[in-house]
Design a protein around this motif. Structure first.
Motif, PDB file in Angstrom:
ATOM      1  N   PHE A  51      -5.691   2.703   4.445  1.00 33.65           N
ATOM      2  CA  PHE A  51      -5.314   1.293   4.520  1.00 33.65           C
ATOM      3  C   PHE A  51      -6.197   0.710   5.604  1.00 33.65           C
ATOM      4  O   PHE A  51      -6.015   0.983   6.785  1.00 33.65           O
ATOM      5  N   LYS A  63      -4.243   7.322   0.487  1.00 30.78           N
ATOM      6  CA  LYS A  63      -5.617   6.939   0.827  1.00 30.78           C
ATOM      7  C   LYS A  63      -5.598   5.905   1.952  1.00 30.78           C
ATOM      8  O   LYS A  63      -4.551   5.400   2.339  1.00 30.78           O
ATOM      9  N   HIS A 122       0.827  -1.209   0.000  1.00 35.48           N
ATOM     10  CA  HIS A 122       0.000   0.000   0.000  1.00 35.48           C
ATOM     11  C   HIS A 122       0.866   1.266   0.000  1.00 35.48           C
ATOM     12  O   HIS A 122       0.649   2.179  -0.800  1.00 35.48           O
ATOM     13  N   ASP A 123       1.848   1.307   0.904  1.00 38.81           N
ATOM     14  CA  ASP A 123       2.680   2.511   1.064  1.00 38.81           C
ATOM     15  C   ASP A 123       3.518   2.823  -0.164  1.00 38.81           C
ATOM     16  O   ASP A 123       3.936   3.961  -0.351  1.00 38.81           O
ATOM     17  N   GLY A 152      -8.198   3.493  -1.476  1.00 34.72           N
ATOM     18  CA  GLY A 152      -7.022   2.883  -0.860  1.00 34.72           C
ATOM     19  C   GLY A 152      -7.016   1.371  -0.963  1.00 34.72           C
ATOM     20  O   GLY A 152      -7.364   0.801  -1.996  1.00 34.72           O
ATOM     21  N   THR A 153      -6.641   0.741   0.139  1.00 32.39           N
ATOM     22  CA  THR A 153      -6.465  -0.709   0.180  1.00 32.39           C
ATOM     23  C   THR A 153      -7.306  -1.297   1.302  1.00 32.39           C
ATOM     24  O   THR A 153      -7.297  -0.795   2.421  1.00 32.39           O
ATOM     25  N   PHE A 196     -11.512   0.292  -4.278  1.00 31.25           N
ATOM     26  CA  PHE A 196     -10.421  -0.096  -3.398  1.00 31.25           C
ATOM     27  C   PHE A 196      -9.663  -1.262  -4.011  1.00 31.25           C
ATOM     28  O   PHE A 196     -10.192  -1.995  -4.835  1.00 31.25           O
ATOM     29  N   ARG A 250      -1.842   4.528  -4.310  1.00 31.75           N
ATOM     30  CA  ARG A 250      -2.931   4.635  -3.340  1.00 31.75           C
ATOM     31  C   ARG A 250      -2.443   4.990  -1.930  1.00 31.75           C
ATOM     32  O   ARG A 250      -3.224   5.038  -0.989  1.00 31.75           O
ATOM     33  N   SER A 251      -1.165   5.244  -1.766  1.00 32.81           N
ATOM     34  CA  SER A 251      -0.573   5.405  -0.436  1.00 32.81           C
ATOM     35  C   SER A 251      -1.164   6.548   0.386  1.00 32.81           C
ATOM     36  O   SER A 251      -1.157   6.489   1.610  1.00 32.81           O
TER      37      SER A 251
END
Length: 193
Positions: free
Chosen positions: A18, A16, A8-9, A60-61, A100, A13-14
């Motif tokens: 997690f 947004k 994710h980071d 995001g995730t 997502f 999308r980082s």
């Protein structure tokens, strides 16, 4: 979880959310409400509207930890959410859109579970768009020093103390242990030490 957060980071999308879903802790009766949300009065005890975790992950995730524990009925509904990126909160009559990325993790054999009827094969195929096998910590002891150093840095920063060192004997003991609890067990051991 650590690996999923790194994915994710290091993605577009980082910035947004997690959002972590502990599938093993989702009670069967509330799983859909927690994932997809509900409106006030949708069921006994729903005293206010609640946004679901899938909506919170928009942009995001959504990390499904221990996805093998997801109840079968929720698996069916979640498959549609993955395909359409749309769902209907309980008690609502209009769909909600949430874009997502999903990352799922498990220590269970999902292929065997699918063959035995304990996990939906169609959901397994959808989740397995990209599969990364992470060997247990006992199979990669060479990673332990780097993980320990990062854990010590993180703990020192969280406690606002200087970074502490450790003895060679301590590191050798950590490398000899088989870590049945993987990185979580290692983290707790370092924290306790």
């Amino acid at each position: 979880e650590l690996f999923s957060r790194l994915i994710h980071d290091n993605s577009p999308r980082s910035a947004k959310p997690f959002v972590i879903v502990d599938c093993a802790a989702l009670p069967d009766t509330l799983a859909e409400s927690m994932l997809f949300g509900h409106t006030r009065g949708a069921f006994t005890g729903a005293d206010r509207d609640r946004r679901g975790l899938a909506a919170e992950a928009h942009g995001g995730t959504l990390f499904l930890d221990e996805v093998g524990e997801l109840p079968l009925e929720v698996q069916k509904n979640f498959l549609r959410v993955l395909q359409e990126k749309r769902f209907t909160p309980l008690g609502e009559n209009k769909e909600v859109h949430s874009d997502f990325r999903v990352v799922a993790a498990t220590n269970r054999d999902l292929d065997r579970m699918a063959a035995d009827g304990g996990f939906r094969s169609d959901l397994l195929f959808r989740l397995r768009a990209f599969h990364i096998e992470l060997p247990p910590l006992r199979e990669r002891p060479e990673d332990i020093p780097d993980i320990v150093l990062q854990l010590i840095r993180d703990l020192s920063q969280a406690e606002s103390i200087d970074v502490k060192g450790f003895s060679l004997e301590f590191m050798e003991a950590l490398e000899r242990h088989d870590w049945p609890g993987n990185v979580r067990e290692l983290a707790q051991t370092v924290r306790a030490a």
